[in-house]
Design a protein around this motif. Structure first.
Motif, PDB file in Angstrom:
ATOM      1  N   PHE A 109       0.867  -1.184   0.000  1.00 24.97           N
ATOM      2  CA  PHE A 109       0.000   0.000   0.000  1.00 24.97           C
ATOM      3  C   PHE A 109       0.904   1.234   0.000  1.00 24.97           C
ATOM      4  O   PHE A 109       1.085   1.888   1.026  1.00 24.97           O
ATOM      5  CB  PHE A 109      -0.906  -0.008   1.233  1.00 24.97           C
ATOM      6  N   LYS A 110       1.471   1.564  -1.135  1.00 26.30           N
ATOM      7  CA  LYS A 110       2.524   2.586  -1.187  1.00 26.30           C
ATOM      8  C   LYS A 110       2.220   3.736  -2.147  1.00 26.30           C
ATOM      9  O   LYS A 110       3.135   4.379  -2.670  1.00 26.30           O
ATOM     10  CB  LYS A 110       3.853   1.933  -1.556  1.00 26.30           C
ATOM     11  N   SER A 111       0.950   4.016  -2.353  1.00 27.23           N
ATOM     12  CA  SER A 111       0.572   5.092  -3.285  1.00 27.23           C
ATOM     13  C   SER A 111       0.214   6.373  -2.545  1.00 27.23           C
ATOM     14  O   SER A 111      -0.447   6.342  -1.499  1.00 27.23           O
ATOM     15  CB  SER A 111      -0.627   4.666  -4.134  1.00 27.23           C
ATOM     16  N   ILE A 112       0.656   7.502  -3.100  1.00 30.71           N
ATOM     17  CA  ILE A 112       0.166   8.810  -2.657  1.00 30.71           C
ATOM     18  C   ILE A 112      -1.066   9.095  -3.495  1.00 30.71           C
ATOM     19  O   ILE A 112      -0.979   9.319  -4.700  1.00 30.71           O
ATOM     20  CB  ILE A 112       1.239   9.890  -2.826  1.00 30.71           C
ATOM     21  N   LEU A 113      -2.234   9.040  -2.880  1.00 27.95           N
ATOM     22  CA  LEU A 113      -3.501   9.069  -3.613  1.00 27.95           C
ATOM     23  C   LEU A 113      -3.833  10.465  -4.135  1.00 27.95           C
ATOM     24  O   LEU A 113      -4.363  10.605  -5.234  1.00 27.95           O
ATOM     25  CB  LEU A 113      -4.619   8.551  -2.711  1.00 27.95           C
ATOM     26  N   SER A 114      -3.541  11.485  -3.344  1.00 25.61           N
ATOM     27  CA  SER A 114      -3.824  12.849  -3.806  1.00 25.61           C
ATOM     28  C   SER A 114      -3.099  13.855  -2.929  1.00 25.61           C
ATOM     29  O   SER A 114      -2.811  13.585  -1.760  1.00 25.61           O
ATOM     30  CB  SER A 114      -5.336  13.144  -3.766  1.00 25.61           C
ATOM     31  N   LEU A 121      -3.460  19.304   2.253  1.00 29.27           N
ATOM     32  CA  LEU A 121      -3.715  17.939   2.694  1.00 29.27           C
ATOM     33  C   LEU A 121      -3.143  16.949   1.685  1.00 29.27           C
ATOM     34  O   LEU A 121      -3.062  17.238   0.489  1.00 29.27           O
ATOM     35  CB  LEU A 121      -5.216  17.677   2.843  1.00 29.27           C
ATOM     36  N   ALA A 122      -2.770  15.773   2.193  1.00 33.82           N
ATOM     37  CA  ALA A 122      -2.359  14.673   1.321  1.00 33.82           C
ATOM     38  C   ALA A 122      -3.053  13.401   1.795  1.00 33.82           C
ATOM     39  O   ALA A 122      -3.109  13.131   2.999  1.00 33.82           O
ATOM     40  CB  ALA A 122      -0.845  14.498   1.350  1.00 33.82           C
ATOM     41  N   ARG A 123      -3.600  12.646   0.846  1.00 28.46           N
ATOM     42  CA  ARG A 123      -4.181  11.325   1.154  1.00 28.46           C
ATOM     43  C   ARG A 123      -3.195  10.279   0.693  1.00 28.46           C
ATOM     44  O   ARG A 123      -2.792  10.249  -0.479  1.00 28.46           O
ATOM     45  CB  ARG A 123      -5.526  11.118   0.437  1.00 28.46           C
ATOM     46  N   VAL A 124      -2.791   9.423   1.607  1.00 31.55           N
ATOM     47  CA  VAL A 124      -1.755   8.455   1.287  1.00 31.55           C
ATOM     48  C   VAL A 124      -2.129   7.080   1.828  1.00 31.55           C
ATOM     49  O   VAL A 124      -2.941   6.953   2.745  1.00 31.55           O
ATOM     50  CB  VAL A 124      -0.390   8.885   1.872  1.00 31.55           C
ATOM     51  N   GLN A 125      -1.508   6.056   1.259  1.00 42.82           N
ATOM     52  CA  GLN A 125      -1.667   4.708   1.778  1.00 42.82           C
ATOM     53  C   GLN A 125      -0.630   4.457   2.869  1.00 42.82           C
ATOM     54  O   GLN A 125       0.399   5.130   2.940  1.00 42.82           O
ATOM     55  CB  GLN A 125      -1.528   3.699   0.643  1.00 42.82           C
ATOM     56  N   PRO A 126      -0.872   3.493   3.743  1.00 46.28           N
ATOM     57  CA  PRO A 126      -0.007   3.326   4.929  1.00 46.28           C
ATOM     58  C   PRO A 126       1.415   2.906   4.641  1.00 46.28           C
ATOM     59  O   PRO A 126       2.301   3.114   5.473  1.00 46.28           O
ATOM     60  CB  PRO A 126      -0.746   2.254   5.746  1.00 46.28           C
TER      61      PRO A 126
END
Length: 499
Positions: A109-114, A121-126
């Motif tokens: 789970f290594k994606s920076i979603l936005s 703000l940043a939405r990221v995977q763990p």
């Protein structure tokens, strides 16, 4: 190294049929990576604290949230304990697997979603590395503030699990202060949203509850973090002292003067010499201690604060105060501090890194106390810590091949943490409790407080399958350890002993 290990920390784990569990998971999740062979499992036997080693029964490496949900439902139905692991850089044994359990590795789970530069703000995977968030936000003039020394490798999911800090947490806060929302999968496979992108959310503060919960309440699958604008100016001062007490006094004086540095770090002579030999940061190797004080903000304010800190340090007894001449020297000063742990590792075959927090004004007293304990146990201790917020990292040097030294190191570490509690501090500041400090939990909390911890655990995990044997001791263990008062030899909450 291999410290004394009490198997009862695992609790009364259920009997698990590995073949049956493997067959079922292959059936319901045919496209998920599932490791079961000994040579594939061995790399996951410990985290950054290599004191304890256990080869897991199985390792699951999902790539999608739906796979995590299915995996959790199946483990609940099959009564299989689950330990969640990020990058494996933790230093308290929190991600130590169970030989009769499944290790859930979130590294895919290594994606920076936005990244939303307007909302910051940043939405990221763990599985995203801590430093990668700042690198992705840099084109917008933004960054993610918490910066553990392992930030080039540690994952943001692990930072949430341990409520990680870093050298700049004095001014900008720990992970809990920089996360806006979490997506969490429960043991039943339910997906929850905790917090929001707004400044506040209704109901109980479950977002803060999840911070530092070490995988005992659920599995974090998505994180929304707060981004900050890069400071206009950042300057670093390095103050040298001929006595650690004077350096400790300067820390209190700086804060008392109304100055909140971006970072305020302290190293003693043993750590200074190790870092200088390793990084060549131009540290004064004859100093008993140094302070690194970073001041950031607008140019006029920073200039004035630099002047004030110079005066405060001189009044506290500094033998020299130097300001980094340029960005390259500033980076070099910090490189020495961030490389202090591996640098100290060159001084002895092994070292044991502690993590306690104390009130700032007790710093000189505790440093002398650590020196006295080191002399009593005949072991060297290098001190490296976040002085501004009182988060200490004494590094106990020893040889793991010597059983006597190994035992003395573990006992000394416990005594240092208990000293932190005695002066009004805590047994952890950012590394978590995990398996390492479970005995010292009995020193810090009474039976009623521990009962509350177990009650919260039961609310999220009634079956006791999420990371069992970590963080929260049983009252029976506290009674045996001697750190908890028990009336008439009876436990006040005997029903807790099944966990």
């Amino acid at each position: 190294m291999s410290f004394m290990f009490d198997e009862r920390l695992d609790g009364a784990l259920p009997t698990v049929d590995k073949a049956a569990v493997t067959s079922r998971l292959h059936e319901v999740l045919p496209h998920m990576t599932l490791l079961s062979e000994p040579e594939d499992l061995r790399p996951f036997e410990c985290d950054g604290l290599s004191a304890y080693r256990t080869v897991p029964m199985l390792v699951a490496m999902p790539e999608r949230i739906e796979q995590v949900q299915t995996l959790m439902r199946e483990c609940r139905a099959l009564n299989v304990p689950v330990v969640t692991r990020g990058a494996g850089t933790g230093l308290s044994g929190g991600a130590l697997p169970l030989e009769r359990g499944l290790l859930l590795v979130m590294s895919k789970f290594k994606s920076i979603l936005s990244i939303d530069p307007e909302a910051r703000l940043a939405r990221v995977q763990p599985g995203v590395r801590n430093l990668a968030i700042s690198e992705a936000a840099a084109p917008f003039g933004l960054y993610y503030a918490p910066d553990p020394s392992s930030q080039i490798a540690c994952s943001i999911g692990g930072n949430v699990a341990e409520n990680a800090g870093g050298v700049h947490c004095l001014k900008y806060g720990l992970t809990v202060h920089n996360v806006m929302a979490l997506e969490v999968v429960t043991l039943e496979g339910e997906r929850l949203t905790l917090g929001s992108e707004a400044l506040d959310a209704p109901g109980f503060d479950l977002l803060a509850l999840m911070m530092g919960s070490e995988g005992m309440l659920g599995v974090v699958v998505e994180i929304t973090v707060r981004l900050l604008p890069r400071p206009e100016v950042a300057k670093v001062l390095m103050a040298s002292f001929d006595d650690v007490s004077k350096a400790g006094g300067a820390v209190a004086d700086i804060i008392a003067g109304g100055i909140i540095p971006g970072g305020l770090e302290m190293m003693d002579n043993l750590a200074i010499r190790a870092a200088e030999n390793f990084v060549h940061a131009d540290y004064p190797v004859e100093a008993a201690a140094i302070l690194l004080c970073e001041l950031d903000g607008v140019d006029e304010d920073v200039h004035e604060q630099c002047r004030q800190v110079r005066e405060i340090c001189a009044a506290a007894g500094a033998t020299d105060v130097r300001q980094a001449r340029d960005e390259q020297e500033r980076a070099r000063f910090w490189a020495g501090r961030k490389a202090a742990f591996p640098a100290v590792g060159r001084l002895a075959p092994d070292y044991y890194c502690m993590d306690g927090t104390i009130p700032r004004h007790r710093l000189p007293e505790v440093l002398h106390g650590i020196a006295d304990l080191a002399e009593e146990y005949e072991l060297q201790v290098a001190n490296v810590f976040h002085a501004g917020d009182g988060n200490m990292h004494p590094l106990i040097l020893f040889d793991a091949s010597d059983d006597d030294q190994r035992e003395r190191a573990e006992v000394l570490g416990g005594r240092i943490l208990e000293l932190c509690v005695e002066v009004g501090g805590s047994i952890t500041g950012e590394h978590g409790v995990g398996r390492e400090k479970i005995n010292q939990m009995c020193s810090q909390f009474n039976s009623h407080e521990i009962e509350c911890f177990h009650a919260v655990k039961r609310a999220f995990d009634p079956a006791g399958l999420l990371n069992p044997g970590k963080n929260i001791p049983t009252l029976a263990r506290c009674a045996e350890y001697g750190g908890l008062h028990v009336h008439h030899g009876e436990l006040p909450f005997p029903e807790l002993e099944r966990f």
